[in-house]
Scaffold this motif. Structure first.
Motif, PDB file in Angstrom:
ATOM      1  N   LEU A   1     166.672  82.973 -21.112  1.00 33.86           N
ATOM      2  CA  LEU A   1     167.433  83.046 -22.360  1.00 33.86           C
ATOM      3  C   LEU A   1     166.779  82.196 -23.444  1.00 33.86           C
ATOM      4  N   LEU A   2     166.414  80.971 -23.124  1.00 33.88           N
ATOM      5  CA  LEU A   2     165.806  80.088 -24.118  1.00 33.88           C
ATOM      6  C   LEU A   2     164.439  80.619 -24.559  1.00 33.88           C
ATOM      7  N   ALA A   3     163.692  81.186 -23.623  1.00 39.05           N
ATOM      8  CA  ALA A   3     162.389  81.752 -23.988  1.00 39.05           C
ATOM      9  C   ALA A   3     162.546  82.910 -24.961  1.00 39.05           C
ATOM     10  N   PHE A   4     163.548  83.760 -24.722  1.00 44.33           N
ATOM     11  CA  PHE A   4     163.766  84.911 -25.597  1.00 44.33           C
ATOM     12  C   PHE A   4     164.387  84.499 -26.932  1.00 44.33           C
ATOM     13  N   ALA A   5     165.127  83.387 -26.949  1.00 41.15           N
ATOM     14  CA  ALA A   5     165.848  82.968 -28.157  1.00 41.15           C
ATOM     15  C   ALA A   5     165.044  82.042 -29.051  1.00 41.15           C
ATOM     16  N   ALA A   6     163.872  81.615 -28.620  1.00 40.07           N
ATOM     17  CA  ALA A   6     163.050  80.757 -29.471  1.00 40.07           C
ATOM     18  C   ALA A   6     162.775  81.466 -30.795  1.00 40.07           C
ATOM     19  N   PRO A   7     162.721  80.743 -31.900  1.00 35.95           N
ATOM     20  CA  PRO A   7     162.523  81.401 -33.186  1.00 35.95           C
ATOM     21  C   PRO A   7     161.154  82.061 -33.286  1.00 35.95           C
ATOM     22  N   ALA A   8     161.098  83.144 -34.054  1.00 33.47           N
ATOM     23  CA  ALA A   8     159.812  83.768 -34.350  1.00 33.47           C
ATOM     24  C   ALA A   8     158.952  82.770 -35.108  1.00 33.47           C
ATOM     25  N   MET A   9     157.688  82.747 -34.790  1.00 30.40           N
ATOM     26  CA  MET A   9     156.800  81.704 -35.295  1.00 30.40           C
ATOM     27  C   MET A   9     155.814  82.261 -36.308  1.00 30.40           C
ATOM     28  N   PRO A  10     155.375  81.426 -37.255  1.00 29.44           N
ATOM     29  CA  PRO A  10     154.503  81.908 -38.333  1.00 29.44           C
ATOM     30  C   PRO A  10     153.036  81.901 -37.927  1.00 29.44           C
ATOM     31  N   THR A  11     152.208  82.338 -38.837  1.00 29.69           N
ATOM     32  CA  THR A  11     150.760  82.246 -38.680  1.00 29.69           C
ATOM     33  C   THR A  11     150.279  80.954 -39.309  1.00 29.69           C
ATOM     34  N   ASP A  12     149.528  80.173 -38.567  1.00 23.28           N
ATOM     35  CA  ASP A  12     148.986  78.903 -39.053  1.00 23.28           C
ATOM     36  C   ASP A  12     147.488  79.060 -39.223  1.00 23.28           C
ATOM     37  N   GLY A  13     147.079  79.360 -40.459  1.00 19.45           N
ATOM     38  CA  GLY A  13     145.674  79.656 -40.692  1.00 19.45           C
ATOM     39  C   GLY A  13     145.293  80.956 -40.031  1.00 19.45           C
ATOM     40  N   VAL A  14     144.341  80.878 -39.109  1.00 17.24           N
ATOM     41  CA  VAL A  14     143.929  82.099 -38.394  1.00 17.24           C
ATOM     42  C   VAL A  14     144.659  82.239 -37.065  1.00 17.24           C
ATOM     43  N   ILE A  15     145.454  81.235 -36.703  1.00 15.66           N
ATOM     44  CA  ILE A  15     146.148  81.262 -35.410  1.00 15.66           C
ATOM     45  C   ILE A  15     147.546  81.835 -35.603  1.00 15.66           C
ATOM     46  N   LYS A  16     147.837  82.901 -34.910  1.00 18.12           N
ATOM     47  CA  LYS A  16     149.156  83.511 -34.951  1.00 18.12           C
ATOM     48  C   LYS A  16     150.008  82.864 -33.868  1.00 18.12           C
ATOM     49  N   LEU A  17     150.811  81.887 -34.287  1.00 18.92           N
ATOM     50  CA  LEU A  17     151.567  81.081 -33.333  1.00 18.92           C
ATOM     51  C   LEU A  17     152.544  81.922 -32.522  1.00 18.92           C
ATOM     52  N   ASN A  18     153.080  82.971 -33.152  1.00 19.62           N
ATOM     53  CA  ASN A  18     154.013  83.824 -32.410  1.00 19.62           C
ATOM     54  C   ASN A  18     153.305  84.511 -31.241  1.00 19.62           C
ATOM     55  N   GLY A  19     152.111  85.008 -31.492  1.00 15.09           N
ATOM     56  CA  GLY A  19     151.345  85.625 -30.419  1.00 15.09           C
ATOM     57  C   GLY A  19     150.963  84.626 -29.348  1.00 15.09           C
ATOM     58  N   LEU A  20     150.628  83.407 -29.762  1.00 14.02           N
ATOM     59  CA  LEU A  20     150.278  82.368 -28.800  1.00 14.02           C
ATOM     60  C   LEU A  20     151.474  82.025 -27.919  1.00 14.02           C
ATOM     61  N   TYR A  21     152.637  81.907 -28.531  1.00 14.08           N
ATOM     62  CA  TYR A  21     153.846  81.598 -27.755  1.00 14.08           C
ATOM     63  C   TYR A  21     154.167  82.723 -26.774  1.00 14.08           C
ATOM     64  N   GLN A  22     154.101  83.964 -27.244  1.00 15.07           N
ATOM     65  CA  GLN A  22     154.426  85.071 -26.348  1.00 15.07           C
ATOM     66  C   GLN A  22     153.392  85.209 -25.232  1.00 15.07           C
ATOM     67  N   ALA A  23     152.124  84.918 -25.529  1.00 14.25           N
ATOM     68  CA  ALA A  23     151.109  84.939 -24.480  1.00 14.25           C
ATOM     69  C   ALA A  23     151.411  83.873 -23.428  1.00 14.25           C
ATOM     70  N   PHE A  24     151.885  82.705 -23.853  1.00 14.56           N
ATOM     71  CA  PHE A  24     152.283  81.674 -22.898  1.00 14.56           C
ATOM     72  C   PHE A  24     153.407  82.185 -21.995  1.00 14.56           C
ATOM     73  N   CYS A  25     154.391  82.873 -22.586  1.00 13.73           N
ATOM     74  CA  CYS A  25     155.499  83.408 -21.786  1.00 13.73           C
ATOM     75  C   CYS A  25     155.004  84.398 -20.746  1.00 13.73           C
ATOM     76  N   VAL A  26     154.180  85.340 -21.178  1.00 18.00           N
ATOM     77  CA  VAL A  26     153.751  86.424 -20.291  1.00 18.00           C
ATOM     78  C   VAL A  26     152.757  85.936 -19.241  1.00 18.00           C
ATOM     79  N   VAL A  27     151.802  85.108 -19.649  1.00 15.89           N
ATOM     80  CA  VAL A  27     150.701  84.732 -18.767  1.00 15.89           C
ATOM     81  C   VAL A  27     151.075  83.571 -17.847  1.00 15.89           C
ATOM     82  N   ILE A  28     151.929  82.665 -18.314  1.00 17.71           N
ATOM     83  CA  ILE A  28     152.212  81.449 -17.543  1.00 17.71           C
ATOM     84  C   ILE A  28     153.682  81.352 -17.123  1.00 17.71           C
ATOM     85  N   LEU A  29     154.597  81.472 -18.100  1.00 18.15           N
ATOM     86  CA  LEU A  29     156.004  81.217 -17.803  1.00 18.15           C
ATOM     87  C   LEU A  29     156.588  82.234 -16.832  1.00 18.15           C
ATOM     88  N   PHE A  30     156.386  83.516 -17.082  1.00 19.80           N
ATOM     89  CA  PHE A  30     156.995  84.529 -16.220  1.00 19.80           C
ATOM     90  C   PHE A  30     156.491  84.447 -14.779  1.00 19.80           C
TER      91      PHE A  30
END
Length: 376
Positions: free
Chosen positions: A249-278
């Protein structure tokens, strides 16, 4: 008293279920349905979503599927043919694909709120229905947002599930664990690259982004299978169903994240969920159990998870068009949304008891497939 380890043994000698993993599949289904119902009211604007990452439930389902298919079938190939395996998987999955297709057709041609927004040539609708019966994509239909499966959008994941099962039967089951680990690493790199490029995993569901579907399937499915192969060597974390559900629930409810320069933080967070957390949640769930009440809750959640996931969206279409008429405004939207949520759960229970389970039992008696776990 800490939870015990591993699945409960079935009294009939068949392979037992991992009850906590069953329950977590139910948790994920409940969260993604809530995401769809609330999301349609705000046009899936990420900043207004209560569960902006809940579509990652799909990737969690793929990981669970890989783990459970390995558990159920890896040691059975000396007595089971590829045809028997595929027959069993069809019996497990396809009755609800058919029900979802029928519901999707009825919601399209009988929607009282659609007006002329769903006027389409009869043959186009017939072709979409024929494709839906096979879980295949079809040409777009009006007022269906470009979905590859326009009568029942979530069915795109069932097509990927079939692809994953076919890949397992023909290739993955034959791979030695080091080769499977290497293939999983390559798929993981492709998965992370996709998330970092797009800024999310929101791909694979439409005709315009259909190429993203196998990318989303490959890593979690193979990672789940690899986790099964290595599970005796992995940490024996015992967390329990409720804490793991809260983590989801907390993983899905985390706020959508912005792009910081060239790093898309939202994509980085979701990659962490899929690759490590799950995968970590699956490892913890594999070793966790609770008391009789919690076991019953997990079994029930697991039983309705797939019926809920594959039947809810035709009703969401009706809700979408009701919102579009201007009726869903102000204070009235909340009660209707809650009512729809409860209705989809009740309908899923009925679908499981009246349609899915009896039909699967009848098909098993007819086909006499190899016995095995029915968790996946």
């Amino acid at each position: 008293m800490p939870p015990q380890s591993g699945p409960r043994m079935a009294s009939d000698g068949t392979k037992a279920h991992f009850e906590v993993l069953d329950g977590l599949r139910g948790t994920a289904a409940l969260l993604v349905v809530a995401f769809h119902i609330q999301g349609i009211t705000v046009l899936f604007d990420a900043q207004r979503l209560l569960l902006p990452h809940a579509y990652l439930a799909v990737d969690f389902f793929f990981a669970l599927s890989g783990f459970v298919v390995g558990y159920a079938y890896d040691d059975r190939w000396s007595t089971m043919t590829t045809r028997q395996f595929l027959t069993r998987r069809l019996i497990r999955l396809h009755p609800l694909v058919l029900l979802g297709a029928v519901l999707g057709l009825l919601s399209y041609i009988g929607d009282p709120f659609a007006g002329n927004r769903q006027d389409a040539p009869v043959m186009l609708i017939v072709a979409a229905f024929a494709a839906a019966l096979l879980a295949l994509p079809s040409a777009p239909l009006p007022n269906r947002l470009g979905d590859s499966h326009p009568l029942n959008a979530p069915a795109w994941t069932l097509l990927q599930e079939y692809i994953g099962n076919l890949a397992y039967a023909l290739v993955l089951r034959r791979l030695k664990t080091p080769w499977l680990a290497g293939a999983t690493m390559v798929a993981g790199l492709a998965s992370v690259a996709t998330a970092m490029s797009l800024g999310s995993y929101d791909t694979g569901w439409g005709l315009h982004n259909f190429g993203g579907a196998p990318v989303r399937l490959a890593y979690p499915f193979m990672a789940g299978l690899l986790l099964f192969r290595l599970h005796h060597r992995l940490p024996r974390w015992r967390v329990g169903f409720l804490p793991l559900s809260v983590i989801l629930l907390l993983a899905f409810a985390a706020p959508a994240m912005p792009t910081d320069g060239v790093i898309k933080l939202n994509g980085l967070y979701q990659a962490f969920c899929v690759v490590i957390l799950f995968p970590a949640i699956i490892v913890a769930g594999r070793h966790s159990q609770g008391g009789p009440t919690m076991a019953h809750l997990c079994r029930t959640a697991g039983q309705i998870s797939y019926p809920l996931y594959i039947t809810h969206y035709p009703f969401v279409y009706l809700y979408m068009n009701w919102i579009a008429t201007g009726n869903g405004q102000g204070a009235v939207t909340g009660p209707f949304a809650i009512g729809l949520y409860v209705f989809t759960i009740v309908f899923a229970v009925a679908a499981y008891r009246i349609w899915d389970r009896p039909l699967r039992l009848a098909l098993r008696r007819w086909s006499n497939p190899v016995e095995g776990s029915d968790l996946s």
